[in-house]
Scaffold this motif. Structure first.
Motif, PDB file in Angstrom:
ATOM      1  N   HIS A  89       0.814  -1.216   0.000  1.00 17.01           N
ATOM      2  CA  HIS A  89       0.000   0.000   0.000  1.00 17.01           C
ATOM      3  C   HIS A  89       0.851   1.272   0.000  1.00 17.01           C
ATOM      4  CE1 HIS A  89      -4.091  -1.475   0.254  1.00 17.01           C
ATOM      5  NE2 HIS A  89      -3.729  -2.367   1.171  1.00 17.01           N
ATOM      6  N   GLY A  90       2.175   1.112   0.041  1.00 14.07           N
ATOM      7  CA  GLY A  90       3.050   2.276   0.044  1.00 14.07           C
ATOM      8  C   GLY A  90       3.102   3.001   1.366  1.00 14.07           C
ATOM      9  N   SER A  91       2.765   2.304   2.462  1.00 10.73           N
ATOM     10  CA  SER A  91       2.721   2.948   3.769  1.00 10.73           C
ATOM     11  C   SER A  91       3.760   2.426   4.750  1.00 10.73           C
ATOM     12  CB  SER A  91       1.325   2.771   4.393  1.00 10.73           C
ATOM     13  OG  SER A  91       1.046   1.405   4.630  1.00 10.73           O
ATOM     14  N   PHE A  92       4.549   1.444   4.355  1.00 12.61           N
ATOM     15  CA  PHE A  92       5.552   0.883   5.259  1.00 12.61           C
ATOM     16  C   PHE A  92       6.640   1.903   5.577  1.00 12.61           C
ATOM     17  CE2 PHE A  92       9.353  -1.611   6.306  1.00 12.61           C
ATOM     18  CZ  PHE A  92       8.855  -2.505   7.239  1.00 12.61           C
ATOM     19  N   SER A  93       7.063   2.652   4.552  1.00  9.34           N
ATOM     20  CA  SER A  93       8.149   3.612   4.702  1.00  9.34           C
ATOM     21  C   SER A  93       7.895   4.825   3.821  1.00  9.34           C
ATOM     22  CB  SER A  93       9.484   2.965   4.318  1.00  9.34           C
ATOM     23  OG  SER A  93      10.513   3.918   4.176  1.00  9.34           O
ATOM     24  N   ARG A  94       8.561   5.931   4.140  1.00 11.30           N
ATOM     25  CA  ARG A  94       8.457   7.111   3.280  1.00 11.30           C
ATOM     26  C   ARG A  94       9.296   6.958   2.021  1.00 11.30           C
ATOM     27  NH1 ARG A  94      12.626  11.178   4.496  1.00 11.30           N
ATOM     28  NH2 ARG A  94      14.056  10.403   6.083  1.00 11.30           N
ATOM     29  N   PHE A  95      10.140   5.925   1.967  1.00  8.70           N
ATOM     30  CA  PHE A  95      10.983   5.686   0.793  1.00  8.70           C
ATOM     31  C   PHE A  95      10.327   4.651  -0.112  1.00  8.70           C
ATOM     32  CE2 PHE A  95      14.019   6.867   4.191  1.00  8.70           C
ATOM     33  CZ  PHE A  95      14.509   8.038   3.624  1.00  8.70           C
ATOM     34  N   ALA A  96      10.144   4.989  -1.377  1.00  8.77           N
ATOM     35  CA  ALA A  96       9.457   4.104  -2.314  1.00  8.77           C
ATOM     36  C   ALA A  96      10.180   2.771  -2.472  1.00  8.77           C
ATOM     37  CB  ALA A  96       9.321   4.795  -3.671  1.00  8.77           C
ATOM     38  N   TRP A  97      11.514   2.786  -2.470  1.00 14.05           N
ATOM     39  CA  TRP A  97      12.260   1.540  -2.675  1.00 14.05           C
ATOM     40  C   TRP A  97      12.103   0.590  -1.482  1.00 14.05           C
ATOM     41  CZ3 TRP A  97      16.197  -0.196   0.497  1.00 14.05           C
ATOM     42  CH2 TRP A  97      16.759   0.727   1.387  1.00 14.05           C
ATOM     43  N   VAL A  98      11.941   1.145  -0.292  1.00 13.56           N
ATOM     44  CA  VAL A  98      11.714   0.304   0.887  1.00 13.56           C
ATOM     45  C   VAL A  98      10.323  -0.329   0.816  1.00 13.56           C
ATOM     46  CG1 VAL A  98      11.546   0.249   3.409  1.00 13.56           C
ATOM     47  CG2 VAL A  98      13.285   1.668   2.298  1.00 13.56           C
ATOM     48  N   ASN A  99       9.337   0.447   0.391  1.00 12.92           N
ATOM     49  CA  ASN A  99       7.992  -0.091   0.221  1.00 12.92           C
ATOM     50  C   ASN A  99       7.979  -1.218  -0.810  1.00 12.92           C
ATOM     51  OD1 ASN A  99       6.464   1.523   2.052  1.00 12.92           O
ATOM     52  ND2 ASN A  99       6.578   3.240   0.624  1.00 12.92           N
ATOM     53  N   LYS A 100       8.719  -1.016  -1.897  1.00 12.88           N
ATOM     54  CA  LYS A 100       8.770  -2.049  -2.937  1.00 12.88           C
ATOM     55  C   LYS A 100       9.435  -3.305  -2.415  1.00 12.88           C
ATOM     56  CE  LYS A 100       9.663  -2.455  -7.891  1.00 12.88           C
ATOM     57  NZ  LYS A 100      10.150  -1.743  -9.104  1.00 12.88           N
ATOM     58  N   LEU A 101      10.499  -3.138  -1.640  1.00 15.18           N
ATOM     59  CA  LEU A 101      11.186  -4.280  -1.043  1.00 15.18           C
ATOM     60  C   LEU A 101      10.253  -5.024  -0.087  1.00 15.18           C
ATOM     61  CD1 LEU A 101      14.005  -5.650  -0.924  1.00 15.18           C
ATOM     62  CD2 LEU A 101      14.483  -4.223   1.078  1.00 15.18           C
ATOM     63  N   ALA A 102       9.506  -4.265   0.724  1.00 10.47           N
ATOM     64  CA  ALA A 102       8.567  -4.883   1.659  1.00 10.47           C
ATOM     65  C   ALA A 102       7.464  -5.623   0.908  1.00 10.47           C
ATOM     66  CB  ALA A 102       7.960  -3.815   2.569  1.00 10.47           C
ATOM     67  N   ALA A 103       6.943  -5.016  -0.158  1.00  4.19           N
ATOM     68  CA  ALA A 103       5.885  -5.651  -0.944  1.00  4.19           C
ATOM     69  C   ALA A 103       6.382  -6.927  -1.613  1.00  4.19           C
ATOM     70  CB  ALA A 103       5.367  -4.675  -2.001  1.00  4.19           C
ATOM     71  N   TYR A 104       7.645  -6.955  -1.989  1.00  6.74           N
ATOM     72  CA  TYR A 104       8.207  -8.111  -2.684  1.00  6.74           C
ATOM     73  C   TYR A 104       8.467  -9.295  -1.763  1.00  6.74           C
ATOM     74  CZ  TYR A 104       8.742  -6.019  -7.318  1.00  6.74           C
ATOM     75  OH  TYR A 104       8.493  -5.486  -8.562  1.00  6.74           O
ATOM     76  N   THR A 105       8.294  -9.116  -0.448  1.00  4.65           N
ATOM     77  CA  THR A 105       8.381 -10.291   0.431  1.00  4.65           C
ATOM     78  C   THR A 105       7.309 -11.307   0.050  1.00  4.65           C
ATOM     79  OG1 THR A 105       6.967  -9.211   2.096  1.00  4.65           O
ATOM     80  CG2 THR A 105       9.365  -9.028   2.385  1.00  4.65           C
ATOM     81  N   LEU A 106       6.197 -10.831  -0.510  1.00  2.00           N
ATOM     82  CA  LEU A 106       5.156 -11.753  -0.961  1.00  2.00           C
ATOM     83  C   LEU A 106       5.681 -12.665  -2.056  1.00  2.00           C
ATOM     84  CD1 LEU A 106       2.241 -12.772  -1.028  1.00  2.00           C
ATOM     85  CD2 LEU A 106       1.708 -10.922  -2.632  1.00  2.00           C
ATOM     86  N   GLY A 107       6.489 -12.119  -2.957  1.00  2.00           N
ATOM     87  CA  GLY A 107       7.049 -12.939  -4.025  1.00  2.00           C
ATOM     88  C   GLY A 107       7.934 -14.047  -3.493  1.00  2.00           C
ATOM     89  N   VAL A 108       8.746 -13.734  -2.488  1.00  2.00           N
ATOM     90  CA  VAL A 108       9.617 -14.745  -1.884  1.00  2.00           C
ATOM     91  C   VAL A 108       8.784 -15.819  -1.188  1.00  2.00           C
ATOM     92  CG1 VAL A 108      11.491 -15.129  -0.238  1.00  2.00           C
ATOM     93  CG2 VAL A 108      11.438 -13.033  -1.592  1.00  2.00           C
ATOM     94  N   LEU A 109       7.630 -15.432  -0.666  1.00  2.00           N
ATOM     95  CA  LEU A 109       6.753 -16.380   0.021  1.00  2.00           C
ATOM     96  C   LEU A 109       5.865 -17.165  -0.941  1.00  2.00           C
ATOM     97  CD1 LEU A 109       5.661 -14.198   3.072  1.00  2.00           C
ATOM     98  CD2 LEU A 109       7.384 -16.008   3.016  1.00  2.00           C
ATOM     99  N   GLY A 110       5.945 -16.859  -2.238  1.00  2.00           N
ATOM    100  CA  GLY A 110       5.234 -17.666  -3.224  1.00  2.00           C
ATOM    101  C   GLY A 110       4.115 -16.966  -3.961  1.00  2.00           C
ATOM    102  N   GLY A 111       3.672 -15.809  -3.471  1.00  2.00           N
ATOM    103  CA  GLY A 111       2.594 -15.100  -4.151  1.00  2.00           C
ATOM    104  C   GLY A 111       3.126 -14.167  -5.228  1.00  2.00           C
ATOM    105  N   SER A 112       2.216 -13.544  -5.940  1.00  2.00           N
ATOM    106  CA  SER A 112       2.584 -12.598  -6.995  1.00  2.00           C
ATOM    107  C   SER A 112       2.243 -11.186  -6.548  1.00  2.00           C
ATOM    108  CB  SER A 112       1.829 -12.912  -8.289  1.00  2.00           C
ATOM    109  OG  SER A 112       1.916 -11.830  -9.200  1.00  2.00           O
ATOM    110  N   PRO A 113       3.243 -10.316  -6.358  1.00  2.00           N
ATOM    111  CA  PRO A 113       2.947  -8.917  -5.997  1.00  2.00           C
ATOM    112  C   PRO A 113       2.030  -8.224  -7.006  1.00  2.00           C
ATOM    113  CG  PRO A 113       5.269  -9.397  -5.666  1.00  2.00           C
ATOM    114  CD  PRO A 113       4.683 -10.593  -6.370  1.00  2.00           C
ATOM    115  N   TYR A 114       2.170  -8.559  -8.277  1.00  2.00           N
ATOM    116  CA  TYR A 114       1.329  -7.947  -9.305  1.00  2.00           C
ATOM    117  C   TYR A 114      -0.134  -8.349  -9.108  1.00  2.00           C
ATOM    118  CZ  TYR A 114      -0.817  -7.033 -13.834  1.00  2.00           C
ATOM    119  OH  TYR A 114      -1.667  -6.592 -14.828  1.00  2.00           O
ATOM    120  N   MET A 115      -0.372  -9.660  -8.924  1.00  2.00           N
ATOM    121  CA  MET A 115      -1.746 -10.133  -8.747  1.00  2.00           C
ATOM    122  C   MET A 115      -2.340  -9.596  -7.451  1.00  2.00           C
ATOM    123  SD  MET A 115      -2.494 -11.712 -11.436  1.00  2.00           S
ATOM    124  CE  MET A 115      -1.623 -12.382 -12.855  1.00  2.00           C
TER     125      MET A 115
END
Length: 355
Positions: A89-115
């Protein structure tokens, strides 16, 4: 299927935004997460990494292994609630790259960040609890989640067997539902926008990484049957925890399931009022629950302000309750987790028996 249209009036939402913005201006805080959230994220990811390494490379005894697998399932869910969810949701951090890194934990866990972005951020947060549009309430034919879904004989017992289906959420998500959406190019009745090359690569890259980390390497290290037992236990625990937290927010007795007008497709409420009516909070005074589920027990505040980190929900909930009272809008809140769980069970029983 035509998309529902919300009422044009926005007086409730405007008043909410004005007061919430005033709160952050007065307090001098950012709307995103703080250092405590960063610490929690690092802690949860570190615990998961430690459990994974110990299970795969040090092969503990059966008793310890099963206990660690169950704990791993809980930590997977906690990372989803606390790290991935805010990041997406873009609320984890004020830095966009940190938010993207946090969102991508879903990919490592098997889900699709895009979906997830398409299904959750865009569709669920817009058309909450609207049959045919909100894919989160579509568990057909196995369960009947809304009055407008067809009823089958087995639904009479859904308030007994739902536990087993919820345990299957995680495995069906990563091994079936993401692929179904990818190849059909649809989520429910809503078509997906075309994916660019990077999104295709991301989808298949994360799926391959998950298979390597959670299937191929563990089988190679510990053997098939130990892996199978541990994998099924950890994913069942994760699926059950994930399902219960999200279901307690929307499929309880007090939540509404609005139906758009058959011809105009219009809804009676403006978007913000719709979010309050279709959503419920639970155990908001319990700091342990709030910490573990990433503030998703403050689901009303999250649906109204998804760009605000969950660390601020306890404070802004007082403002939301006050505005709801002034506009005579019911603020659904269950004092305890067990009360919300009972309401969910009773709702499933009602849907299984009602015409």
């Amino acid at each position: 299927m035509a998309l529902p249209k919300f009422a044009a009036t926005r007086s409730f939402h405007t008043e909410l935004k004005t007061r919430i913005n005033h709160y952050f201006e007065e307090s001098g805080q950012r709307m995103t997460g703080d250092t405590s959230l960063i610490f929690k994220g690092v802690l949860l990811v570190s615990v998961m990494a430690a459990l994974y390494v110990h299970l795969v490379f040090f092969t503990p005894a059966w008793g310890w292994a099963l206990l660690e697998c169950a704990l791993l399932g809980c930590v997977i869910a906690a990372i989803g609630f606390n790290v991935m969810h805010d990041g997406a949701h873009g609320s984890f951090s004020r830095f966009a790259w940190v938010n993207k890194l946090a969102a991508y934990t879903l990919g490592v866990l098997g889900g699709s960040p895009y979906m997830w972005n398409s299904k959750h951020n865009l569709i669920h947060h817009t058309y909450t609890n609207i049959e045919g549009h909100d894919d989160d309430i579509n568990i057909q034919p196995w369960m009947r989640m809304t009055p407008d879904q067809p009823k089958h004989a087995l639904h009479r017992y859904q308030h007994f067997y739902f536990w087993a289906l919820y345990c299957m959420l995680y495995t069906s998500w990563i091994f079936a539902m993401d692929y179904q959406k990818y190849f059909s190019r649809q989520i429910g009745a809503i078509g997906l926008k075309p994916m660019n090359t990077g999104e295709h690569v991301s989808f298949w890259g994360f799926k391959a990484l998950n298979l390597l980390l959670y299937v191929a390497l563990p089988i190679y290290m510990v053997g098939f049957w130990p892996w199978f037992a541990g994998f099924m236990l950890s994913t069942a625990v994760a699926g059950l925890v994930l399902s219960m937290v999200f279901q307690l927010a929307h499929t309880v007795e007090d939540a509404a399931f609005p139906v758009p007008h058959a011809i105009t497709h219009k809804l009676e409420d403006e978007w913000a009022i719709h979010q309050v009516r279709t959503t419920a909070n639970f155990a908001t005074d319990n700091k342990v629950v709030s910490w573990l589920v990433g503030g998703l027990n403050f689901q009303i505040e999250h649906h109204l302000f998804p760009k605000i980190s969950h660390v601020h929900y306890p404070a802004i909930s007082k403002i939301v309750q006050q505005v709801c009272a002034e506009f005579d809008i019911t603020y659904n809140n269950y004092a305890r987790t067990r009360t919300a769980m009972l309401s969910h069970v009773m709702y499933l029983r009602q849907m299984g028996r009602a015409a």
